[in-house]
Design an enzyme around this catalytic site. Sequence first.
Site, PDB file in Angstrom:
ATOM      1  N   HIS A  66       0.721  -1.092   0.074  1.00 62.70           N
ATOM      2  CA  HIS A  66       0.075  -0.101  -0.254  1.00 62.70           C
ATOM      3  C   HIS A  66       0.906   1.040  -0.033  1.00 62.70           C
ATOM      4  O   HIS A  66       1.852   1.397   0.675  1.00 62.70           O
ATOM      5  CB  HIS A  66      -1.034   0.111   1.169  1.00 62.70           C
ATOM      6  CG  HIS A  66      -1.910   1.092   1.316  1.00 62.70           C
ATOM      7  ND1 HIS A  66      -3.017   1.184   0.722  1.00 62.70           N
ATOM      8  CD2 HIS A  66      -1.886   2.554   1.858  1.00 62.70           C
ATOM      9  CE1 HIS A  66      -3.648   2.515   0.690  1.00 62.70           C
ATOM     10  NE2 HIS A  66      -2.817   2.952   1.633  1.00 62.70           N
ATOM     11  N   ASP A 124     -14.607   2.701   8.220  1.00 60.70           N
ATOM     12  CA  ASP A 124     -13.748   3.582   7.470  1.00 60.70           C
ATOM     13  C   ASP A 124     -14.214   4.585   6.395  1.00 60.70           C
ATOM     14  O   ASP A 124     -14.004   5.840   6.469  1.00 60.70           O
ATOM     15  CB  ASP A 124     -12.436   2.968   6.816  1.00 60.70           C
ATOM     16  CG  ASP A 124     -11.628   3.899   6.161  1.00 60.70           C
ATOM     17  OD1 ASP A 124     -10.857   4.562   6.762  1.00 60.70           O
ATOM     18  OD2 ASP A 124     -11.456   3.854   5.060  1.00 60.70           O
ATOM     19  N   ARG A 184     -14.295  13.160   8.213  1.00 56.96           N
ATOM     20  CA  ARG A 184     -13.071  13.575   8.424  1.00 56.96           C
ATOM     21  C   ARG A 184     -12.877  14.518   7.343  1.00 56.96           C
ATOM     22  O   ARG A 184     -12.156  15.563   7.295  1.00 56.96           O
ATOM     23  CB  ARG A 184     -11.535  12.336   8.504  1.00 56.96           C
ATOM     24  CG  ARG A 184     -11.598  11.911   9.683  1.00 56.96           C
ATOM     25  CD  ARG A 184     -10.785  10.657   9.807  1.00 56.96           C
ATOM     26  NE  ARG A 184      -9.538  10.964   9.191  1.00 56.96           N
ATOM     27  CZ  ARG A 184      -8.598  10.139   8.514  1.00 56.96           C
ATOM     28  NH1 ARG A 184      -9.032   8.995   8.353  1.00 56.96           N
ATOM     29  NH2 ARG A 184      -7.478  10.742   8.369  1.00 56.96           N
ATOM     30  N   SER A 243      -6.970   3.912   9.558  1.00 54.44           N
ATOM     31  CA  SER A 243      -7.759   3.862   8.328  1.00 54.44           C
ATOM     32  C   SER A 243      -7.240   2.914   7.287  1.00 54.44           C
ATOM     33  O   SER A 243      -7.881   2.192   6.622  1.00 54.44           O
ATOM     34  CB  SER A 243      -7.652   5.452   7.636  1.00 54.44           C
ATOM     35  OG  SER A 243      -8.515   5.409   6.430  1.00 54.44           O
ATOM     36  N   LYS A 251      -8.303  -1.275   6.323  1.00 59.91           N
ATOM     37  CA  LYS A 251      -8.699  -1.763   4.970  1.00 59.91           C
ATOM     38  C   LYS A 251      -7.793  -3.086   4.542  1.00 59.91           C
ATOM     39  O   LYS A 251      -8.201  -3.793   3.922  1.00 59.91           O
ATOM     40  CB  LYS A 251      -8.584  -0.542   3.998  1.00 59.91           C
ATOM     41  CG  LYS A 251      -9.634   0.384   4.201  1.00 59.91           C
ATOM     42  CD  LYS A 251      -9.736   1.419   2.999  1.00 59.91           C
ATOM     43  CE  LYS A 251      -8.528   2.412   3.000  1.00 59.91           C
ATOM     44  NZ  LYS A 251      -8.837   3.786   3.469  1.00 59.91           N
TER      45      LYS A 251
END
Length: 436
Positions: free
Chosen positions: A82, A161, A168, A183, A187
């Site tokens: 990621h 999320d 947010r 967050s 995921k």
Amino acid sequence: MRMVDLILKTRSGKELSRREIEFIVNGFVKGEVPDYQMAAWLMAVCFTDMTSAEIGELTRTMVYSGDVVDLSSLRGVKVDKHSTGGVGDTTTLVVAPLVAACGGTVAKMSGRGLGHTGGTLDKLESVPGLSVSLSEARFKQIVDEIGLCVTGQTGNLDPADKLIYALRDVTGTVESVPLIASSIMSKKIASGADAIVLDVKVGSGAFMQTLEDARRLARTMVDIGAHVGRRTVAVITDMNQPLGMAVGNGLEMKEAIETLSGRLPEGDPLYEVCMLLASKMLLLANLAQSDAEAREKLKAALDSGAGLKKLEAMLRAMGGDTACVKDPSLLCRVKRKLDVFPAGSGYVADMDAVSIGVAAQLLGAGRAKKEDAIDPAVGLVMRKRRGDYIRRDEPLATLYVNESARLAEAASKLRSAVAISKAPPERIPMVYEVIE
Ligand code: URA
Ligand code: CA
């Protein structure tokens, strides 16, 4: 339990228990905790921070707010990567095929681009015919057959999320290490990864502008991984200029194909970051015992074309027309190409990667709002890197254009994103740190 007491508790710097965090998150998902109380609590977190136990519980509660993908029927260690988001970051489309070519299993769920950052799903969809909406069964079948698949989210993944992020985004509570870390990690964990390699970007085009902040985010995510039993490694890499030269969906897919065809020299930033991420993935998947062995295997997969074959097999399995693998120029056929020149001769001293991403977005490569359509062929290709010398008659970048409405704005955005100086700039590293 009353939400207002928990807001006060966080505001005064006290630690919340597991049950209290579950009350907040699950209450918000069920609609029992209203937006205004959740927003107040998120703001309190921004100002007071969270302990590592709190961050671990927050992440775990978010994971179990929805479906958790079970990849246990697939062989080997399922290893994911990621990136915290950047410009011209085409690494997934290079790294996933290379790791699969070395025997790895990459079952990855990616997202779409928003604002100045690109999304892997949009880049994949630049291939005619390709669909990123696969059923979970088809997704697993492709991974089983060829060792990789990159798809959109299946099922109801991490609804906490989605809801928290939307709040947010409009309450000034995005930039908080515990909130970003939970967050991202929730995921990754919900999508079934056994092991995770994180690319934390630092610099003008990243969430984290200082090395100290990037290090804190990286360390926090590695700790969450340890808390929930997923082996996690983070690398901190530079985002003071686009990672690759291409910014735009088809253009980035073309750059990935060219990278897998062995057309990037060693030392090129995109090449180096791809090799770093892929080598960490092979190590986590127990497919190499040392960095040197991992790099040797990856280099062999590049040189033999095995990595490119894996990408082609995935595109075909997802319904894509693979003619672009032989002729990547098919991905970026536009009405016209336009060179942008610098204000004067000198060294490229600084680049504002966000503005370069915005310039591509103005040409139609990205979305301002979630519902906006994008044009897969348009975008821009940088012709110079930070530190290069440029003459005033040399192009700084080439714009790929279909729709001219915001062309002048895009060109001006790009030109002002690049600072030219008489003296060469100080050199900055591409890779700052590895946190394991
Ligand atoms: N990316 C995410 O997925 N979440 C954040 O909070 C920030 C970046
Ligand atoms: Ca606190």
